[in-house]
Scaffold this motif. Sequence first.
Motif, PDB file in Angstrom:
ATOM      1  N   THR A  54      33.084  54.951  90.973  1.00  0.00           N
ATOM      2  CA  THR A  54      34.159  54.315  90.212  1.00  0.00           C
ATOM      3  C   THR A  54      34.311  54.986  88.861  1.00  0.00           C
ATOM      4  N   GLN A  55      35.539  54.984  88.349  1.00  0.00           N
ATOM      5  CA  GLN A  55      35.814  55.534  87.036  1.00  0.00           C
ATOM      6  C   GLN A  55      36.190  54.386  86.096  1.00  0.00           C
ATOM      7  N   ASP A  56      35.460  54.262  85.004  1.00  0.00           N
ATOM      8  CA  ASP A  56      35.714  53.218  84.006  1.00  0.00           C
ATOM      9  C   ASP A  56      35.585  51.825  84.642  1.00  0.00           C
ATOM     10  N   GLY A  57      36.320  50.862  84.082  1.00  0.00           N
ATOM     11  CA  GLY A  57      36.313  49.506  84.604  1.00  0.00           C
ATOM     12  C   GLY A  57      35.223  48.639  83.995  1.00  0.00           C
ATOM     13  N   PRO A  58      35.139  47.329  84.369  1.00  0.00           N
ATOM     14  CA  PRO A  58      36.129  46.685  85.233  1.00  0.00           C
ATOM     15  C   PRO A  58      37.416  46.341  84.463  1.00  0.00           C
ATOM     16  N   PRO A  59      38.556  46.154  85.134  1.00  0.00           N
ATOM     17  CA  PRO A  59      38.658  46.247  86.593  1.00  0.00           C
ATOM     18  C   PRO A  59      38.571  47.697  87.049  1.00  0.00           C
ATOM     19  N   TYR A  60      38.050  47.893  88.245  1.00  0.00           N
ATOM     20  CA  TYR A  60      37.886  49.244  88.787  1.00  0.00           C
ATOM     21  C   TYR A  60      39.171  49.663  89.485  1.00  0.00           C
ATOM     22  N   THR A  61      39.936  50.491  88.796  1.00  0.00           N
ATOM     23  CA  THR A  61      41.247  50.887  89.317  1.00  0.00           C
ATOM     24  C   THR A  61      41.258  52.299  89.897  1.00  0.00           C
ATOM     25  N   HIS A  62      40.225  53.065  89.627  1.00  0.00           N
ATOM     26  CA  HIS A  62      40.200  54.458  90.086  1.00  0.00           C
ATOM     27  C   HIS A  62      38.826  54.836  90.637  1.00  0.00           C
ATOM     28  N   LEU A  63      38.853  55.746  91.617  1.00  0.00           N
ATOM     29  CA  LEU A  63      37.653  56.403  92.125  1.00  0.00           C
ATOM     30  C   LEU A  63      37.693  57.878  91.749  1.00  0.00           C
ATOM     31  N   VAL A  64      36.526  58.453  91.614  1.00  0.00           N
ATOM     32  CA  VAL A  64      36.411  59.904  91.502  1.00  0.00           C
ATOM     33  C   VAL A  64      35.693  60.398  92.748  1.00  0.00           C
ATOM     34  N   LEU A  65      36.394  61.232  93.526  1.00  0.00           N
ATOM     35  CA  LEU A  65      35.759  61.873  94.675  1.00  0.00           C
ATOM     36  C   LEU A  65      35.126  63.182  94.219  1.00  0.00           C
ATOM     37  N   THR A  66      33.898  63.408  94.639  1.00  0.00           N
ATOM     38  CA  THR A  66      33.206  64.660  94.367  1.00  0.00           C
ATOM     39  C   THR A  66      32.894  65.335  95.697  1.00  0.00           C
ATOM     40  N   ALA A  67      33.324  66.580  95.834  1.00  0.00           N
ATOM     41  CA  ALA A  67      33.036  67.361  97.040  1.00  0.00           C
ATOM     42  C   ALA A  67      32.145  68.527  96.625  1.00  0.00           C
ATOM     43  N   LYS A  68      30.884  68.485  97.014  1.00  0.00           N
ATOM     44  CA  LYS A  68      29.931  69.545  96.655  1.00  0.00           C
ATOM     45  C   LYS A  68      29.760  70.504  97.821  1.00  0.00           C
ATOM     46  N   ASN A  69      29.885  71.783  97.516  1.00  0.00           N
ATOM     47  CA  ASN A  69      29.760  72.818  98.546  1.00  0.00           C
ATOM     48  C   ASN A  69      28.290  72.978  98.941  1.00  0.00           C
ATOM     49  N   THR A  70      27.954  72.563 100.137  1.00  0.00           N
ATOM     50  CA  THR A  70      26.577  72.665 100.629  1.00  0.00           C
ATOM     51  C   THR A  70      26.441  73.707 101.740  1.00  0.00           C
ATOM     52  N   SER A  71      27.441  74.546 101.917  1.00  0.00           N
ATOM     53  CA  SER A  71      27.486  75.464 103.068  1.00  0.00           C
ATOM     54  C   SER A  71      26.653  76.720 102.874  1.00  0.00           C
ATOM     55  N   GLY A  72      26.405  77.112 101.626  1.00  0.00           N
ATOM     56  CA  GLY A  72      25.720  78.376 101.376  1.00  0.00           C
ATOM     57  C   GLY A  72      26.667  79.555 101.242  1.00  0.00           C
ATOM     58  N   HIS A  73      27.984  79.334 101.367  1.00  0.00           N
ATOM     59  CA  HIS A  73      28.972  80.404 101.182  1.00  0.00           C
ATOM     60  C   HIS A  73      30.151  79.848 100.409  1.00  0.00           C
TER      61      HIS A  73
END
Length: 228
Positions: A104-123
Motif C-alpha cells: 500500500t502507498q500512504d493511507g489510511p484510507p489506502y487508495t493506491h498500491l505500488v506494484l514491484t516487479a523484480k527481475n529474478t531471471s539472471g538476464h
Amino acid sequence: MSAFRYRTTALAATTTAVLALALTACGGDSGAGTRAEGPASKSAHSAAKSAQGTAAKDDAPAGEDGGAKGGAAAKTPVTAKGGTTGSASTPLCTTEDVRISAATQDGPPYTHLVLTAKNTSGHRCEMKGFPQIQFLESHKQNIPSVARSRPEAPVVLDAGAPAYALVKLSDGGADEDVEPVTAFAVWLQGGDGQATVRAPGAEGVAVDPATYKTGYWTYELRNGADDF
C-alpha cells in the motif's frame, strides 16, 4: 683437343645464356624495367598478399563490439529461451522472469498500491507497457491505464533490478461501492504467463471498479506523472 675445346666453349656459351635469361626473369636488373610474371611467380605474389592481409587483420584494434573498429557487430542477439530477437537485443519479461509484489502507498484510507516487479531471471529483459490487472471475478476486463504515466524510454531491467507501477484502488470515500480483494491476477504485455499477487494486509484491500486505474512500469515513481 680441338674438338674437346669446341665442346667446352659451346657449353660455356650455353651456360652464360641461361644465366642471363634467369637474371632477366627474376628482375635482377635494378633498372625500372617491366617484369612479366609467369604462373609460378603470380602464385607466390598472391600468397604474399594474403599473408600481409591476415597480419593486418590480426593487428587491427578491436572495437566495443569485438570486431575491428568501424566494422559492424557480428553478434546475433539471443533471448533467454535461445531464440533470436532480430534487431532488438532484449527479450520481453515474462511472469517467470520477475517476482511481482504489492504494497500500500500512504493511507489510511489506502487508495493506491505500488506494484514491484523484480527481475529474478539472471538476464536482462524489458517490462513493456503497463501491468494488465484483473482484481475481481465480477469484472473480467483489465483495469484501464493512465497514459501520462508512460515513460519516455523502454524500461529494461538488469538481473536483480526492479520496476514499479502505481495502481489506484479507489477514491477513499465512505460512500464508494467497494469490494474486498485479497489476491489478484497480473499479466505482462507481450510476455507469457499469469502471476497471482497477494494483496497487502490481513484483510486485503478495498477496490472500486468505477475508479481503479494503473500506471505504466517505470524505474521509479515520478511526482506528477504518477499522481492519479
